[in-house]
Design a protein around this motif. Structure first.
Motif, PDB file in Angstrom:
ATOM      1  N   SER A  95       0.708  -7.791  -7.646  1.00  0.00           N
ATOM      2  CA  SER A  95       1.730  -7.818  -6.605  1.00  0.00           C
ATOM      3  C   SER A  95       3.121  -7.845  -7.213  1.00  0.00           C
ATOM      4  O   SER A  95       3.320  -8.392  -8.305  1.00  0.00           O
ATOM      5  N   GLU A  96       4.087  -7.308  -6.470  1.00  0.00           N
ATOM      6  CA  GLU A  96       5.483  -7.400  -6.900  1.00  0.00           C
ATOM      7  C   GLU A  96       5.889  -8.856  -7.112  1.00  0.00           C
ATOM      8  O   GLU A  96       6.733  -9.157  -7.957  1.00  0.00           O
ATOM      9  N   GLU A  97       5.276  -9.751  -6.360  1.00  0.00           N
ATOM     10  CA  GLU A  97       5.687 -11.153  -6.403  1.00  0.00           C
ATOM     11  C   GLU A  97       4.933 -11.984  -7.445  1.00  0.00           C
ATOM     12  O   GLU A  97       5.109 -13.199  -7.502  1.00  0.00           O
ATOM     13  N   PHE A 117       0.182  -4.234  -4.528  1.00  0.00           N
ATOM     14  CA  PHE A 117       1.027  -4.196  -3.334  1.00  0.00           C
ATOM     15  C   PHE A 117       2.414  -4.774  -3.563  1.00  0.00           C
ATOM     16  O   PHE A 117       2.646  -5.597  -4.444  1.00  0.00           O
ATOM     17  N   ASP A 118       3.329  -4.261  -2.731  1.00  0.00           N
ATOM     18  CA  ASP A 118       4.630  -4.895  -2.522  1.00  0.00           C
ATOM     19  C   ASP A 118       4.476  -5.540  -1.144  1.00  0.00           C
ATOM     20  O   ASP A 118       4.491  -4.843  -0.127  1.00  0.00           O
ATOM     21  N   PRO A 119       4.306  -6.856  -1.103  1.00  0.00           N
ATOM     22  CA  PRO A 119       3.933  -7.483   0.177  1.00  0.00           C
ATOM     23  C   PRO A 119       4.973  -7.326   1.272  1.00  0.00           C
ATOM     24  O   PRO A 119       4.627  -7.133   2.428  1.00  0.00           O
ATOM     25  N   LEU A 120       6.260  -7.394   0.899  1.00  0.00           N
ATOM     26  CA  LEU A 120       7.298  -7.187   1.916  1.00  0.00           C
ATOM     27  C   LEU A 120       8.474  -6.462   1.275  1.00  0.00           C
ATOM     28  O   LEU A 120       9.320  -7.076   0.632  1.00  0.00           O
ATOM     29  N   ASP A 121       8.466  -5.154   1.453  1.00  0.00           N
ATOM     30  CA  ASP A 121       9.516  -4.325   0.854  1.00  0.00           C
ATOM     31  C   ASP A 121      10.744  -4.268   1.769  1.00  0.00           C
ATOM     32  O   ASP A 121      10.609  -4.228   2.987  1.00  0.00           O
ATOM     33  N   GLY A 122      11.909  -4.268   1.148  1.00  0.00           N
ATOM     34  CA  GLY A 122      13.158  -4.214   1.927  1.00  0.00           C
ATOM     35  C   GLY A 122      13.658  -5.610   2.235  1.00  0.00           C
ATOM     36  O   GLY A 122      14.242  -5.853   3.297  1.00  0.00           O
ATOM     37  N   LEU A 280      13.304   1.204  -8.495  1.00  0.00           N
ATOM     38  CA  LEU A 280      12.048   1.023  -7.759  1.00  0.00           C
ATOM     39  C   LEU A 280      10.862   0.985  -8.712  1.00  0.00           C
ATOM     40  O   LEU A 280      10.889   1.573  -9.793  1.00  0.00           O
ATOM     41  N   ARG A 281       9.828   0.284  -8.301  1.00  0.00           N
ATOM     42  CA  ARG A 281       8.667   0.053  -9.149  1.00  0.00           C
ATOM     43  C   ARG A 281       7.650   1.195  -9.001  1.00  0.00           C
ATOM     44  O   ARG A 281       7.362   1.632  -7.897  1.00  0.00           O
ATOM     45  N   LEU A 282       7.136   1.654 -10.143  1.00  0.00           N
ATOM     46  CA  LEU A 282       6.216   2.804 -10.152  1.00  0.00           C
ATOM     47  C   LEU A 282       4.914   2.504  -9.415  1.00  0.00           C
ATOM     48  O   LEU A 282       4.490   3.272  -8.559  1.00  0.00           O
ATOM     49  N   TYR A 284       3.597   0.084  -7.348  1.00  0.00           N
ATOM     50  CA  TYR A 284       3.352  -0.346  -5.963  1.00  0.00           C
ATOM     51  C   TYR A 284       4.466   0.078  -5.012  1.00  0.00           C
ATOM     52  O   TYR A 284       4.475  -0.353  -3.863  1.00  0.00           O
ATOM     53  N   GLU A 285       5.402   0.911  -5.489  1.00  0.00           N
ATOM     54  CA  GLU A 285       6.388   1.504  -4.577  1.00  0.00           C
ATOM     55  C   GLU A 285       6.336   3.036  -4.704  1.00  0.00           C
ATOM     56  O   GLU A 285       5.976   3.728  -3.762  1.00  0.00           O
ATOM     57  N   ALA A 286       6.699   3.546  -5.888  1.00  0.00           N
ATOM     58  CA  ALA A 286       6.829   5.001  -6.045  1.00  0.00           C
ATOM     59  C   ALA A 286       5.476   5.724  -5.931  1.00  0.00           C
ATOM     60  O   ALA A 286       5.372   6.743  -5.233  1.00  0.00           O
TER      61      ALA A 286
END
Ligand code: AHM
Ligand code: MG
Length: 343
Positions: A95-97, A117-122, A280-282, A284-286
């Protein structure tokens, strides 16, 4: 009237067609269920006591990225971890977190998939009641690996078996690909079920709309300066048409607009983030967005390489991102290629 197709029915039909197996179906159902819980928490806003920064005693909580965590970042991460812990479909999660990946506990059977996952993006939009979202990517755990670690996640985006996002906007929508097109499901809040509302999304090849944080303009590389300069020149410039601009600052919302009506999204390299490789992260985002966009007929690139072919070197690796309408992404790539060729 044809009856509505729920996410459950869609997944069962994909399984019957031999495109996914029962474990992957369960995995996607579990992620979708977690997204419903996150949607409820996001929707309560101030009434749920979930706004503001995480941390205690006046000290902010900081994640591995060096970013201050919001309460909803932490809560969404916990919801996804709990939901995916015990089903037997996963070998490990990242996770991002979380600094490092987390293998499924020995208390439960381990499955064959890896979930990122990115649990809550933005996050910057949470406290101002603007759309945020969850992004996820699914990989296979390599053969013979019983103790999955970070290095086992380092597979290129082409290895993804599923990817999606859930956007918490005026309506909550889950957008999914298992490699057979990109499809959108809208949450029916009364029934609590995701219902298929856009089958086989297609991104228009051409566009007159771009999304970028213009405040970074002076920090961009020369080819990006030249590309956006020509977009801004509009009808009077070499592109010969006027462009419109949108920037939500939630990647999920910006990509959702592009999947729906076309456009190009970009978070390029700039001198502020160059040392990190981008913003941006490859993994779990890109990559999940690139998979969704390609499956909808669009393109995704770092500006110099197809996004899905980038060989990851770290779980939290960052990359420059250009994605959306095929012809416009190709135009942005061309500016980079021509600049690099001049040396
Ligand atoms: P986050 O995962 O910490 O929320 O950061 C990612 C977000 C993206 O959703 C969005 O495209 C970008 O950061 C916005 O950045 P900026 O505030 O520089 O415009
Ligand atoms: Mg994010």
């Amino acid at each position: 009237m044809t009856p509505p197709v729920s996410l459950t029915r869609y997944l069962i039909e994909e399984q019957r067609a031999g495109r996914i197996n029962a474990d992957l179906r369960l995995l996607i159902e579990v992620v979708a269920r977690a997204c419903k819980s996150i949607s409820i928490a996001v929707g309560k806003g101030a009434l749920g006591g979930v706004l503001g920064d995480a941390g205690s005693g006046g000290r902010a909580s900081i994640n591995i990225q060096g970013e201050a965590q919001k309460k909803l970042d932490v809560l969404s991460n916990e919801i996804l971890l709990e939901a995916n812990a015990w089903g037997g479909h996963l070998a490990a999660l990242a996770s991002e977190e979380m600094d490092v990946s987390l293998p499924i506990s020995d208390d439960y059977p381990r499955g064959n998939y890896l979930l990122l996952f990115d649990p809550l993006d933005g996050s910057s939009n949470i406290d101002v009641n603007v759309s945020v979202g969850t992004i996820f990517s699914v990989l296979r755990c390599p053969e013979g690996v019983s103790e999955p670690r970070d290095e086992h996640f380092l597979q290129p985006g082409t290895a993804q078996v599923a990817a999606g996002y859930c956007v918490y906007g005026p309506s909550t929508m889950l957008v999914l690909t298992v490699g057979n097109g990109t499809h959108a499901f809208t949450l029916d809040r009364e029934i609590g079920s995701f219902v298929l509302t856009a089958r086989g999304m297609r991104i228009p090849e051409e566009t007159r709309e771009f999304a970028v944080n213009m405040s970074n303009q002076r920090f961009w590389e020369p080819p990006m300066q030249a590309y956006v300069g020509d977009l801004l020149a509009g009808k009077d410039g070499p592109r010969g048409k006027d462009f419109n601009m949108r920037w939500v600052a939630s990647m999920v919302a910006d990509v959702h607009r592009i999947l729906t009506r076309g456009g190009i999204f970009s978070y390029p390299l700039d001198s502020k983030c160059a040392a990190k490789g981008g913003k941006l992260r490859l993994m779990y985002e890109a990559n999940p967005m690139a998979f969704l966009v390609e499956q909808a007929g669009g393109a995704a690139s770092t500006g110099r390489q197809r996004m899905l072919e980038v060989q990851p070197t770290g779980l939290h690796q960052r990359v420059p991102v250009f994605l959306g309408s095929r012809q416009e992404v190709e135009a942005a790539v061309r500016y980079h290629r021509e600049h690099d060729a001049r040396g």
